[in-house]
Structures are given as structure tokens and as C-alpha cells.
Design an enzyme around this catalytic site. Structure first.
Site, PDB file in Angstrom:
ATOM      1  N   HIS A 158      -3.943  -4.702  -0.153  1.00 39.34           N
ATOM      2  CA  HIS A 158      -3.683  -5.153   1.214  1.00 39.34           C
ATOM      3  C   HIS A 158      -3.644  -6.672   1.254  1.00 39.34           C
ATOM      4  O   HIS A 158      -4.670  -7.324   1.403  1.00 39.34           O
ATOM      5  CB  HIS A 158      -4.744  -4.607   2.160  1.00 39.34           C
ATOM      6  CG  HIS A 158      -4.600  -3.145   2.400  1.00 39.34           C
ATOM      7  ND1 HIS A 158      -3.881  -2.643   3.460  1.00 39.34           N
ATOM      8  CD2 HIS A 158      -5.030  -2.077   1.692  1.00 39.34           C
ATOM      9  CE1 HIS A 158      -3.895  -1.323   3.397  1.00 39.34           C
ATOM     10  NE2 HIS A 158      -4.581  -0.959   2.341  1.00 39.34           N
TER      11      HIS A 158
ATOM     12  N   CYS B 294       0.827  -1.199   0.000  1.00 39.06           N
ATOM     13  CA  CYS B 294       0.000   0.000   0.000  1.00 39.06           C
ATOM     14  C   CYS B 294       0.873   1.265   0.000  1.00 39.06           C
ATOM     15  O   CYS B 294       1.662   1.456  -0.913  1.00 39.06           O
ATOM     16  CB  CYS B 294      -0.995  -0.019   1.159  1.00 39.06           C
ATOM     17  SG  CYS B 294      -2.363   1.119   0.892  1.00 39.06           S
TER      18      CYS B 294
ATOM     19  N   GLU C 229      -2.800  -8.557   3.514  1.00 34.09           N
ATOM     20  CA  GLU C 229      -3.176  -9.122   4.814  1.00 34.09           C
ATOM     21  C   GLU C 229      -4.680  -9.305   4.988  1.00 34.09           C
ATOM     22  O   GLU C 229      -5.112 -10.060   5.851  1.00 34.09           O
ATOM     23  CB  GLU C 229      -2.603  -8.246   5.942  1.00 34.09           C
ATOM     24  CG  GLU C 229      -3.223  -6.866   6.112  1.00 34.09           C
ATOM     25  CD  GLU C 229      -2.716  -5.797   5.156  1.00 34.09           C
ATOM     26  OE1 GLU C 229      -1.978  -6.131   4.210  1.00 34.09           O
ATOM     27  OE2 GLU C 229      -3.088  -4.624   5.341  1.00 34.09           O
TER      28      GLU C 229
END
Lengths: 194, 256
Positions: A176, A77, A178
Site C-alpha cells: 500500500h 494491492c 498510500e
């Protein structure tokens, strides 16, 4: 294996830590140069604004440390944008690992920020091994890195832009990883295996 | 292509989901973590956890819950309910929430939106707007912002408030029509379209979902960026994967 998450003022990295927990990886969250240099893998996450983040990295000397690292580094990001040369977000000079510019999406016909799940394609990275073309990832951003020789995955919003970058030991993803489901987790796992 | 998002909403009281659920494969129907993980597995694009108790005593329970959800769920999730300060937001984000949703506190003190956007970034600040079409004091029927679960009218016109929260730095708007909420007769498409067309931030439409067609309508007619619903998912009246397959057939971009 020693995995380090670089600690700086760019927002909440709790989700990144939990993603590593789910994979079963121990990590250290630190801004200490010696700890970072001795790591096997370095993760450089980021949620926030580019100029504030760069100012903090400069204050800590991390703007010099990160580009000089020799082990695999994964920026995500805003982390990825800071690894580029310049960002239009508050006219910020970034670290220049990738010699490309970060620009603001043209909002005349599209909503900005680009929020939600979008498909990535032209996958050419070690980190996307095992993923299908057009895998979906979760994006939240108003600025994008242009397509270049470093682009190893593309995404299309307003126009095609770099979803992932790669140069030598430096890897980066705009989305992202994650919180991008199993496919996002696969990218983190692939990075840890590089 | 950016896809339209399907978002199940879980109402939380004392750390447990409130409305019953109809999932046969759940060990514990009240466990929000287990339910959230199942939704993620089924293809939900995001989750919203709404704390409907939101008393001081329950904040710690909520923080523990958020931590557990974040550990076990690999898609973005939002927490709302009773959030009124930078400290509240900080605690939730530090526990692993990706976004927070504020409602009454923003109506009471709109500067809160600016403060939160500056502190944490717009991307994690959702402003929830509960709206109802009512006859106002001057005898005109208008869309008016409500608080207290839609019971208490404010002086704010919905369209103007939507524009204001965007200008103050909201990252997304969660628009709930109290006229359609609970009816299962469809979303408030006309109002959603009007707000979405005048806005440069995503609109999450909520209230009224009863059929798969209603989702098609809210994305086409209503121009929504995401559709949120609770009971129809909890009671398995609509299966998320079937819904997404249906939407794809209708030409709506979805993550499948």
C-alpha cells in the site's frame, strides 16, 4: 495533468485520495471510460476480493478498457493482482496484462495474511528511484504474484514474490503505497512524474 | 523480512487525547492529529485511536477526527470504541481509517465479525480481546474474556474465543491482559504465546509495557506480531526510535 483513480467496488480508496492530497495533486474518481482514457495518469487501487472485483470490472467493461490504456497506469494491492493472468482467489480469470499467476501463500509454517512492514529489494523500477534497497513498505495480502520477467522489486514472505511489476506503461505494487510512509509517497510521486 | 510492529495507542475523549503527554515539542498536547503525526515521524509502525466516550453525540466528532488523522498521517491506523454495526464501520473507513477494532459488540453478537469481514474484508477487522485470569464459578482459575474496560467477566474462555474470532474472519487480534495492564511489569507473555501459536492471524499484544526489555520479551517469549502501549510513549519513558534500535541489537526484525 489529469490524474484519475478508477472507481470500482474494491474497498476503501480514501487513503489513496488523501495521499494524493498530501502531494498536492488533483484527481478524479471515476468509472467513466472517456474520463479514464483522457487522463494523463491512471491509478487502479484495490482492497478486497478478486472474483467480486473482476465481476464488477466486466460489468462496467473496464476489464477491456484498462488493458488497452496507453498512458501510465499504477495498480496497487488487489489492483495489481487483477492485472495478472489468473488468481487462485476464488479461481478468478484476471485481465492478463502481466502474463503471470497469483497464488495463495502456503500457511503451513507462516501466518497468512502477510500483514505489516517488509523490505523490498532488487529495485529496478523508475518508481523506486531515490529509494534505498530494502526500503520498508506496508503489506496486507494473502495472495502473491510469482517472480517473473516483469518483477522490478521483490519481497520475501514464505518465499520471494513480486513486490512490484512493470511492463510498458503498466506499473504495479503489491504493498500500500498510500500508507507506506515517506518511501511509499516517493513511489506515488515518481509515478506521477513518469 | 516481515518486521515486528510497534504501535502507540491514543485514548480519545470528545475528539481529544485523554492521557496527558510529555512531548515538549507539541503545540497542543491534546490534539490527536498532531500527536499521531509525531509518532509516525518517530517511526511508529501503526497507530490505534481508541474512542473511550463512544456516545452517539461524539460519533460525528470522531469521524471528523478520523478524517483529519487520515489527511495528515501516512502510516496505517486503526479506530476502536463503540463500533457495533456495518454503518459504524462504513463511516469510519470512508473517513479514511485503515482498520477498525471491535470488542464488546463482537462478544454480544459474534456474527458481527462474519458480517464485517464479508462486507469490508478481513484485513480491516481487528477483534480486541480484554482478558483476565480469574477463578471461575467452578473453582478453576482460567483466562476469561472481559468487557466494559475489563470490569465485566463474560462466559467466554480467552483461548476458545481467540480461535472463534479467527474462524469468523477477524484479520488480527488485539489482546489486552487486564492482569498486566497498567502494571509496567511486562506483557502477559505466556498467554500471548499460547494464543499466537494457535492462531494463523497476527496478534497485537497490549498491557504491561514498562521497559524496552518487555518488548523484546513479548516478541521472543510471547511470539507477538506487534506490541502496543500508551503511556510509556506519551510520557516519553520510552522513545520509539531508541526502542527499535534496542530491538534490532537483540536480533528482532524492526523497521528502522
Amino acid at each position: 495533468m489529469k490524474t484519475v483513480i478508477i472507481k470500482y467496488n474494491a474497498g476503501n480508496v480514501q487513503s489513496v485520495m488523501y495521499a494524493l492530497d498530501r502531494i498536492g495533486v488533483n484527481y478524479l474518481w471515476t468509472d467513466d471510460e472517456a474520463e479514464i482514457r483522457s487522463a494523463d495518469k491512471v491509478i487502479f487501487p484495490g482492497v478486497g476480493e478478486a472474483s467480486t472485483a473482476m465481476a464488477y470490472l466486466r460489468e462496467k467493461g473496464l476489464d477491456k478498457v484498462i488493458p488497452s490504456l496507453k498512458q501510465p497506469v499504477l495498480g496497487t494491492c488487489v489492483g495489481m493482482q487483477l492485472m495478472c493472468k489468473h488468481s487462485e482467489e476464488n479461481d478468478t480469470t484476471c485481465m492478463g496484462i502481466f502474463d503471470i499467476n497469483v497464488k495463495r501463500f502456503d500457511s503451513s509454517n507462516f501466518k497468512v495474511p502477510h500483514v505489516g512492514w517488509n523490505n523490498i529489494y532488487n529495485l529496478k523500477s523508475k518508481l523506486t528511484e531515490g529509494l534505498k534497497e530494502n526500503a520498508f513498505m506496508y503489506f496486507v495480502h494473502s495472495y502473491y504474484a510469482e517472480i517473473s520477467a516483469y518483477t522490478v522489486a521483490e519481497c520475501d514472505y514464505v518465499q520471494p514474490f513480486s513486490a512490484m511489476l512493470h511492463k510498458e506503461n503498466f506499473y504495479a505494487a503489491q504493498f500500500h503505497t498510500e500508507i507506506s510512509g515517506k518511501e511509499g509517497q516517493r513511489i506515488i510521486e515518481n509515478f506521477l512524474k513518469v | 523480512m516481515l518486521t515486528k510492529r510497534i504501535i502507540p495507542c491514543l485514548d480519545i475523549k470528545d475528539g481529544r487525547t485523554v492521557k496527558g503527554t510529555n512531548f515538549v515539542n507539541l503545540r497542543d498536547a491534546g490534539d490527536p492529529v498532531e500527536l499521531g503525526a509525531i509518532y509516525a515521524e518517530q517511526g511508529a509502525d501503526e497507530l490505534v485511536f481508541l474512542d473511550i466516550t463512544a456516545t452517539v453525540d461524539n460519533r460525528k466528532t470522531l469521524i471528523d477526527l478520523v478524517r483529519n488523522v487520515a489527511r495528515n498521517v501516512n502510516i496505517p491506523f486503526t479506530v476502536g470504541g463503540g463500533i457495533s454495526s456495518i454503518e459504524d464501520v462504513s463511516a469510519l473507513l470512508n473517513a479514511g481509517a485503515d482498520k477498525v477494532s471491535i470488542n464488546s459488540s463482537a462478544v454480544r453478537r459474534p456474527e458481527l465479525i462474519n458480517e464485517l469481514a464479508l462486507q469490508f474484508g478481513s484485513q480491516c477487522i481487528i477483534v480486541a480481546i480484554d482478558t483476565r485470569f480469574i477463578v471461575t464459578e467452578n473453582g478453576i482459575s482460567e483466562h476469561i474474556v472481559h468487557t466494559h474496560g475489563g470490569r465485566k467477566p463474560t462466559a467466554l474462555r480467552t483461548l476458545a474465543w481467540a480461535k472463534e474470532v479467527e474462524e469468523r474472519g477477524a484479520g488480527e487480534i488485539l489482546l489486552t491482559s487486564m492482569d498486566t495492564d497498567g502494571t509496567k511489569a511486562g506483557f502477559a507473555n505466556e498467554l500471548t504465546a499460547e494464543i499466537s501459536s494457535n492462531s494463523s492471524i497476527p496478534i497485537i499484544a497490549s498491557g504491561g509495557a514498562g521497559t524496552m526489555e518487555h518488548f523484546n520479551e513479548v516478541f521472543t517469549v510471547g511470539k507477538a506480531d506487534a506490541g502496543l502501549a500508551a503511556s510509556i510513549f506519551h510520557f516519553k519513558e520510552i522513545d520509539i526510535i531508541e526502542l527499535k534500535e534496542y530491538l534490532r541489537e537483540k536480533g528482532i526484525p524492526v523497521r528502522l
